[in-house]
Motif scaffolding. Structure first.
Motif, PDB file in Angstrom:
ATOM      1  N   VAL A   1       3.610  -3.198  -3.174  1.00 64.85           N
ATOM      2  CA  VAL A   1       3.110  -3.828  -1.955  1.00 64.85           C
ATOM      3  C   VAL A   1       1.787  -3.174  -1.588  1.00 64.85           C
ATOM      4  CG1 VAL A   1       3.510  -4.260   0.491  1.00 64.85           C
ATOM      5  CG2 VAL A   1       5.426  -4.374  -1.117  1.00 64.85           C
ATOM      6  N   GLU A   2       0.753  -3.998  -1.442  1.00 68.29           N
ATOM      7  CA  GLU A   2      -0.552  -3.486  -1.027  1.00 68.29           C
ATOM      8  C   GLU A   2      -0.670  -3.490   0.496  1.00 68.29           C
ATOM      9  OE1 GLU A   2      -5.107  -4.032  -2.506  1.00 68.29           O
ATOM     10  OE2 GLU A   2      -3.924  -5.856  -2.256  1.00 68.29           O
ATOM     11  N   GLY A   3      -0.110  -4.505   1.122  1.00 64.82           N
ATOM     12  CA  GLY A   3      -0.164  -4.591   2.578  1.00 64.82           C
ATOM     13  C   GLY A   3       0.105  -6.005   3.046  1.00 64.82           C
ATOM     14  N   ILE A   4      -0.036  -6.205   4.348  1.00 63.14           N
ATOM     15  CA  ILE A   4       0.185  -7.517   4.947  1.00 63.14           C
ATOM     16  C   ILE A   4      -1.108  -7.965   5.617  1.00 63.14           C
ATOM     17  CG2 ILE A   4       1.429  -8.835   6.698  1.00 63.14           C
ATOM     18  CD1 ILE A   4       3.813  -7.124   6.300  1.00 63.14           C
ATOM     19  N   ALA A   5      -1.550  -9.177   5.289  1.00 60.45           N
ATOM     20  CA  ALA A   5      -2.703  -9.757   5.979  1.00 60.45           C
ATOM     21  C   ALA A   5      -2.256 -10.131   7.380  1.00 60.45           C
ATOM     22  CB  ALA A   5      -3.198 -10.990   5.243  1.00 60.45           C
ATOM     23  N   SER A   6      -3.090  -9.846   8.353  1.00 56.75           N
ATOM     24  CA  SER A   6      -2.760 -10.087   9.761  1.00 56.75           C
ATOM     25  C   SER A   6      -1.424  -9.453  10.099  1.00 56.75           C
ATOM     26  CB  SER A   6      -2.718 -11.581  10.070  1.00 56.75           C
ATOM     27  OG  SER A   6      -3.958 -12.165   9.788  1.00 56.75           O
ATOM     28  N   ALA A   7      -1.315  -8.166   9.785  1.00 47.83           N
ATOM     29  CA  ALA A   7      -0.063  -7.447   9.983  1.00 47.83           C
ATOM     30  C   ALA A   7       0.489  -7.674  11.376  1.00 47.83           C
ATOM     31  CB  ALA A   7      -0.264  -5.959   9.733  1.00 47.83           C
ATOM     32  N   CYS A   8       1.783  -7.925  11.437  1.00 45.44           N
ATOM     33  CA  CYS A   8       2.527  -8.108  12.686  1.00 45.44           C
ATOM     34  C   CYS A   8       2.080  -9.333  13.479  1.00 45.44           C
ATOM     35  CB  CYS A   8       2.467  -6.859  13.552  1.00 45.44           C
ATOM     36  SG  CYS A   8       3.156  -5.419  12.734  1.00 45.44           S
ATOM     37  N   ASP A   9       1.438 -10.292  12.802  1.00 46.53           N
ATOM     38  CA  ASP A   9       1.092 -11.550  13.450  1.00 46.53           C
ATOM     39  C   ASP A   9       2.044 -12.610  12.918  1.00 46.53           C
ATOM     40  OD1 ASP A   9       0.099 -13.924  14.362  1.00 46.53           O
ATOM     41  OD2 ASP A   9      -1.903 -13.677  13.519  1.00 46.53           O
ATOM     42  N   PRO A  10       2.991 -13.078  13.734  1.00 48.48           N
ATOM     43  CA  PRO A  10       3.986 -14.032  13.242  1.00 48.48           C
ATOM     44  C   PRO A  10       3.388 -15.355  12.789  1.00 48.48           C
ATOM     45  CG  PRO A  10       4.155 -13.774  15.625  1.00 48.48           C
ATOM     46  CD  PRO A  10       3.174 -12.749  15.143  1.00 48.48           C
ATOM     47  N   GLU A  11       2.152 -15.647  13.222  1.00 47.70           N
ATOM     48  CA  GLU A  11       1.522 -16.904  12.830  1.00 47.70           C
ATOM     49  C   GLU A  11       0.910 -16.826  11.432  1.00 47.70           C
ATOM     50  OE1 GLU A  11       1.907 -19.598  14.696  1.00 47.70           O
ATOM     51  OE2 GLU A  11       3.042 -18.285  16.033  1.00 47.70           O
ATOM     52  N   THR A  12       0.590 -15.625  10.959  1.00 45.88           N
ATOM     53  CA  THR A  12       0.001 -15.459   9.628  1.00 45.88           C
ATOM     54  C   THR A  12       0.572 -14.198   9.007  1.00 45.88           C
ATOM     55  OG1 THR A  12      -2.048 -16.395  10.520  1.00 45.88           O
ATOM     56  CG2 THR A  12      -2.144 -15.408   8.317  1.00 45.88           C
ATOM     57  N   CYS A  13       1.628 -14.341   8.251  1.00 37.09           N
ATOM     58  CA  CYS A  13       2.278 -13.188   7.632  1.00 37.09           C
ATOM     59  C   CYS A  13       2.237 -13.371   6.116  1.00 37.09           C
ATOM     60  CB  CYS A  13       3.700 -13.058   8.144  1.00 37.09           C
ATOM     61  SG  CYS A  13       4.547 -11.601   7.506  1.00 37.09           S
ATOM     62  N   VAL A  14       1.253 -12.749   5.461  1.00 34.30           N
ATOM     63  CA  VAL A  14       1.103 -12.874   4.011  1.00 34.30           C
ATOM     64  C   VAL A  14       1.097 -11.484   3.405  1.00 34.30           C
ATOM     65  CG1 VAL A  14      -0.324 -13.719   2.109  1.00 34.30           C
ATOM     66  CG2 VAL A  14      -0.228 -15.004   4.261  1.00 34.30           C
ATOM     67  N   VAL A  15       2.051 -11.238   2.523  1.00 32.04           N
ATOM     68  CA  VAL A  15       2.164  -9.935   1.847  1.00 32.04           C
ATOM     69  C   VAL A  15       1.309  -9.982   0.586  1.00 32.04           C
ATOM     70  CG1 VAL A  15       3.743  -8.331   0.705  1.00 32.04           C
ATOM     71  CG2 VAL A  15       4.507  -9.651   2.697  1.00 32.04           C
ATOM     72  N   HIS A  16       0.484  -8.960   0.419  1.00 30.85           N
ATOM     73  CA  HIS A  16      -0.353  -8.835  -0.773  1.00 30.85           C
ATOM     74  C   HIS A  16       0.249  -7.791  -1.705  1.00 30.85           C
ATOM     75  CE1 HIS A  16      -3.808 -11.314   0.473  1.00 30.85           C
ATOM     76  NE2 HIS A  16      -3.364 -11.014   1.692  1.00 30.85           N
ATOM     77  N   LEU A  17       0.386  -8.165  -2.971  1.00 32.85           N
ATOM     78  CA  LEU A  17       0.899  -7.241  -3.974  1.00 32.85           C
ATOM     79  C   LEU A  17      -0.246  -6.792  -4.866  1.00 32.85           C
ATOM     80  CD1 LEU A  17       4.046  -9.300  -5.064  1.00 32.85           C
ATOM     81  CD2 LEU A  17       3.909  -7.521  -3.319  1.00 32.85           C
ATOM     82  N   THR A  18      -0.055  -5.680  -5.539  1.00 30.01           N
ATOM     83  CA  THR A  18      -1.045  -5.188  -6.489  1.00 30.01           C
ATOM     84  C   THR A  18      -0.330  -4.636  -7.698  1.00 30.01           C
ATOM     85  OG1 THR A  18      -2.959  -3.741  -6.729  1.00 30.01           O
ATOM     86  CG2 THR A  18      -1.110  -2.849  -5.495  1.00 30.01           C
ATOM     87  N   ARG A  19      -1.031  -4.600  -8.809  1.00 29.73           N
ATOM     88  CA  ARG A  19      -0.438  -4.051 -10.038  1.00 29.73           C
ATOM     89  C   ARG A  19      -0.604  -2.546 -10.060  1.00 29.73           C
ATOM     90  NH1 ARG A  19       0.750  -7.487 -14.173  1.00 29.73           N
ATOM     91  NH2 ARG A  19       0.180  -9.655 -13.818  1.00 29.73           N
TER      92      ARG A  19
END
Length: 198
Positions: free
Chosen positions: A180-198
């Protein structure tokens, strides 16, 4: 969110957060930090252990007395690997392999280890009440809208941290290249996208 989700209760989320921050806590410590009764904490811990989110270890004593039990968040690493989580990851990989064999064109761009990690994380997220949309090319998991945002609105930051820890634990348990790299717009229920990395 399903009624039987181990993290459907904020008290369990809070306990898991404390264990993610500092492994090896006792029931007494968790009672002091949460203000919950010892029996309630034990019950929550049993649910978290049964779900594969927490591991327990008994104290090795050389003197008389009841050994203490230490609780830690399962991380998927050798010293904090849950047999329940391991079995869930293996089951998810088998189901994913079967799906890729019977559905032509369902195999994505990822190698087998990474595909198994995604199988495991999708299963875990569905069990937690999410409806994940995976983009294997962009290595993202869209969790919008967050099903916990309304019921846990006052605790979104803690909830997001716990979910990131759970996702990383599942990826580690599945033994592949993704993290897990992080979450875009962390803690925003309207835009919750988890970014993964290798």
């Amino acid at each position: 969110m399903g009624p039987y989700s181990a993290i459907s209760s904020y008290s369990r989320v809070e306990i898991l957060h404390l264990l993610q921050e500092q492994p090896g806590r006792t029931v007494t410590e968790l009672c002091e930090r949460t203000g919950l009764h010892a029996n309630t904490v034990r019950e929550h811990l049993q649910r978290l252990v049964a779900a594969g989110h927490v591991v327990q270890e008994k104290e090795h004593r050389t003197t008389r007395g009841r050994p203490r039990v230490f609780y830690s968040a399962a991380t998927g690493e050798a010293d904090a690997s849950s047999p329940v989580a391991r079995a869930r990851v293996q089951d998810a990989a088998r189901r994913g392999d079967l799906m890729r064999r019977v559905l032509p064109g369902s195999a994505g761009p990822l190698d087998e280890d990474a595909a198994h990690q995604l199988d495991a994380i999708v299963d875990d997220l569905v069990d937690a009440g999410f409806d994940p949309l995976v983009d294997e090319h962009a290595l993202t998991i869209d969790l919008t809208p967050c099903p916990h945002a309304t019921s846990q609105a006052d605790h979104l930051e803690t909830l997001c941290r716990v979910h990131i820890g759970l996702m990383q634990s599942v990826l580690s348990e599945a033994r592949g290249p993704l993290k897990v790299e992080g979450i875009a717009s962390a803690c925003d229920p309207e835009t919750c996208v988890v970014h993964l990395t290798r």
